[in-house]
Scaffold this motif. Structure first.
Motif, PDB file in Angstrom:
ATOM      1  N   LYS A 100       0.827  -1.211   0.000  1.00 13.71           N
ATOM      2  CA  LYS A 100       0.000   0.000   0.000  1.00 13.71           C
ATOM      3  C   LYS A 100       0.862   1.262   0.000  1.00 13.71           C
ATOM      4  N   GLY A 101       2.138   1.134   0.435  1.00 14.09           N
ATOM      5  CA  GLY A 101       3.054   2.271   0.400  1.00 14.09           C
ATOM      6  C   GLY A 101       3.364   2.710  -1.033  1.00 14.09           C
ATOM      7  N   LYS A 102       3.269   1.780  -1.989  1.00 16.00           N
ATOM      8  CA  LYS A 102       3.484   2.112  -3.405  1.00 16.00           C
ATOM      9  C   LYS A 102       2.275   2.866  -3.942  1.00 16.00           C
ATOM     10  N   ASN A 103       1.108   2.329  -3.611  1.00 13.98           N
ATOM     11  CA  ASN A 103      -0.147   2.946  -4.044  1.00 13.98           C
ATOM     12  C   ASN A 103      -1.274   2.381  -3.174  1.00 13.98           C
ATOM     13  N   PRO A 104      -1.917   3.229  -2.385  1.00 19.20           N
ATOM     14  CA  PRO A 104      -2.946   2.729  -1.456  1.00 19.20           C
ATOM     15  C   PRO A 104      -4.074   1.968  -2.164  1.00 19.20           C
ATOM     16  N   ALA A 105      -4.293   2.273  -3.452  1.00 17.00           N
ATOM     17  CA  ALA A 105      -5.383   1.604  -4.184  1.00 17.00           C
ATOM     18  C   ALA A 105      -5.115   0.113  -4.382  1.00 17.00           C
ATOM     19  N   PHE A 106      -3.843  -0.302  -4.231  1.00 15.95           N
ATOM     20  CA  PHE A 106      -3.522  -1.734  -4.380  1.00 15.95           C
ATOM     21  C   PHE A 106      -4.334  -2.587  -3.410  1.00 15.95           C
ATOM     22  N   GLN A 107      -4.722  -1.974  -2.294  1.00 16.88           N
ATOM     23  CA  GLN A 107      -5.392  -2.754  -1.239  1.00 16.88           C
ATOM     24  C   GLN A 107      -6.701  -3.371  -1.712  1.00 16.88           C
ATOM     25  N   PHE A 108      -7.342  -2.737  -2.696  1.00 14.78           N
ATOM     26  CA  PHE A 108      -8.590  -3.297  -3.232  1.00 14.78           C
ATOM     27  C   PHE A 108      -8.358  -4.692  -3.822  1.00 14.78           C
ATOM     28  N   PHE A 109      -7.127  -4.957  -4.271  1.00 17.23           N
ATOM     29  CA  PHE A 109      -6.847  -6.224  -4.954  1.00 17.23           C
ATOM     30  C   PHE A 109      -6.510  -7.355  -3.975  1.00 17.23           C
ATOM     31  N   SER A 110      -6.443  -7.049  -2.682  1.00 15.09           N
ATOM     32  CA  SER A 110      -6.291  -8.130  -1.695  1.00 15.09           C
ATOM     33  C   SER A 110      -7.605  -8.256  -0.941  1.00 15.09           C
ATOM     34  N   THR A 111      -7.925  -7.268  -0.113  1.00 10.66           N
ATOM     35  CA  THR A 111      -9.195  -7.329   0.599  1.00 10.66           C
ATOM     36  C   THR A 111      -9.560  -5.962   1.157  1.00 10.66           C
TER      37      THR A 111
END
Ligand code: CA
Length: 356
Positions: A100-111
């Protein structure tokens, strides 16, 4: 050997090795390293990564040989993303919320807290546009992502005191990654993220007050019941976490179309197999935790869950405000969730209620 000669010899060796690798790739043979965020062969997660490596190696008739490295063997757990991005390893196995430090939106792709279940997550990723957005997000880092595992609904975690109201979370230092951690912060707690392999010691020593990990199968394996008294459910923060396989884009592009298809289909097989394994092993491990280890199960009170859900809505909505890409992912996810929730209510939820 003098230092200068040694450096010269090592340099020549490196060039020879790189030359050999290129020659192998030219002959259609690939030797890949897979780095993971899990301890080597850790039940479900680590064994899933091993299974994926074996599948790719066997399905390709050895044209791609994948060697797996546990957390810390080649790179530390939380450097997997960077290692695959720069090509230190050709592939990695982990979870998108760790980055998420790279891009907080990545979190949608885990949970997402109070978000999609495993079944719904697979629907969104494979048929609802989710994977397409994920590919777009990781392309900036030279990575190709694949869903490669799912834990199903997790447990809320291990606590040494009872949680009767939201106020009981105040001041609590808890290991909880991703958006769940941000929600805990809004509730007055202090979220920390630690790789799985460090949880037991941190909880036992009092460095953290509470921790979530996965569910009975994995929590039993780490012996977390020896460090905390109460085991809370349901895992509101991780309702169906997707694990990821990331592949270095240059390494992926060097594959022939049939090998690309093998990597993709092996990931999808492991994505499904891991969920089936959790459905089986969690039930067995739960019996062992309760009957042999006398773990005290507790359900989070409805009032606590309702307040956590409201905080989660705020956290996720704020995430969507960060940039245009986060907004697109949020809109896609929310649209899918709205439709899925109605259907799930009439199907899974209604049936589970009827089954009792
Ligand atoms: Ca977890």
């Amino acid at each position: 050997m003098k230092r200068r000669d040694f450096i010269k010899a090592a340099g020549a060796g490196g060039l020879l090795a790189a030359g050999a690798g290129q020659a192998q790739a030219a002959r259609g043979r690939h030797r890949w390293k897979m780095v993971t965020t899990w301890p080597k062969n850790f039940p479900g997660l680590g064994t899933g990564a091993e299974k994926l490596a074996r599948l790719i190696t066997n399905l390709s008739g050895g044209r791609i040989r994948v060697q797996v490295f546990g957390a810390g063997e080649l790179v530390p757990a939380f450097e997997v993303f960077d290692a695959v991005s720069r090509g230190t390893a050709e592939m990695g196995h982990g979870a998108a919320y760790y980055w998420k430090g790279k891009n907080p939106a990545f979190q949608f792709f885990s949970t997402v807290p109070f978000g999609l279940t495993a079944q719904e997550m697979n629907g969104w990723l494979f048929h609802g546009g989710g994977l397409k957005l994920w590919r777009e997000a990781y392309a900036d880092f030279g990575l190709v992502p694949f869903p490669a595992g799912n834990t199903g609904v997790q447990m809320a975690g291990w606590f040494n005191k009872e949680i009767n109201s939201l106020e009981d979370l105040k001041g609590l230092k808890m290991r909880i990654p991703g958006l769940g951690g941000e929600v805990l912060q809004r509730a007055g707690g202090t979220p920390v993220n630690l790789p799985g392999g460090e949880l037991f010691t941190a909880l036992k020593s009092g460095a953290i007050d509470a921790t979530e990990w996965v569910g009975p199968y994995n929590d039993l394996a780490f012996g977390l019941y020896k460090a905390a008294k109460y085991y809370y459910y349901p895992g509101w923060h991780e309702p169906g976490t997707t694990l990821e396989c990331i592949v270095n884009k240059k390494a992926f592009d060097a594959l022939t179309p049939d090998l690309k298809a093998i990597v993709a289909i092996a990931c999808q097989a492991v994505n499904e197999d891991m969920l089936a394994e959790y459905a089986t092993r969690n039930g067995e491990a739960l019996e062992s935790l309760v009957n042999e280890h006398r773990v005290q199960l507790r359900r989070l009170p409805d009032g606590v869950l309702e307040r956590l859900e409201r905080l989660s809505e705020t956290v996720v909505a704020e995430l969507a405000e960060r940039d245009a890409f986060a907004r697109r992912v949020f809109d896609s996810y929310r649209g899918f969730r709205g439709r899925a929730t109605r259907w799930t209510a009439l199907s899974e939820a209604a049936y589970l209620q009827a089954r009792g």
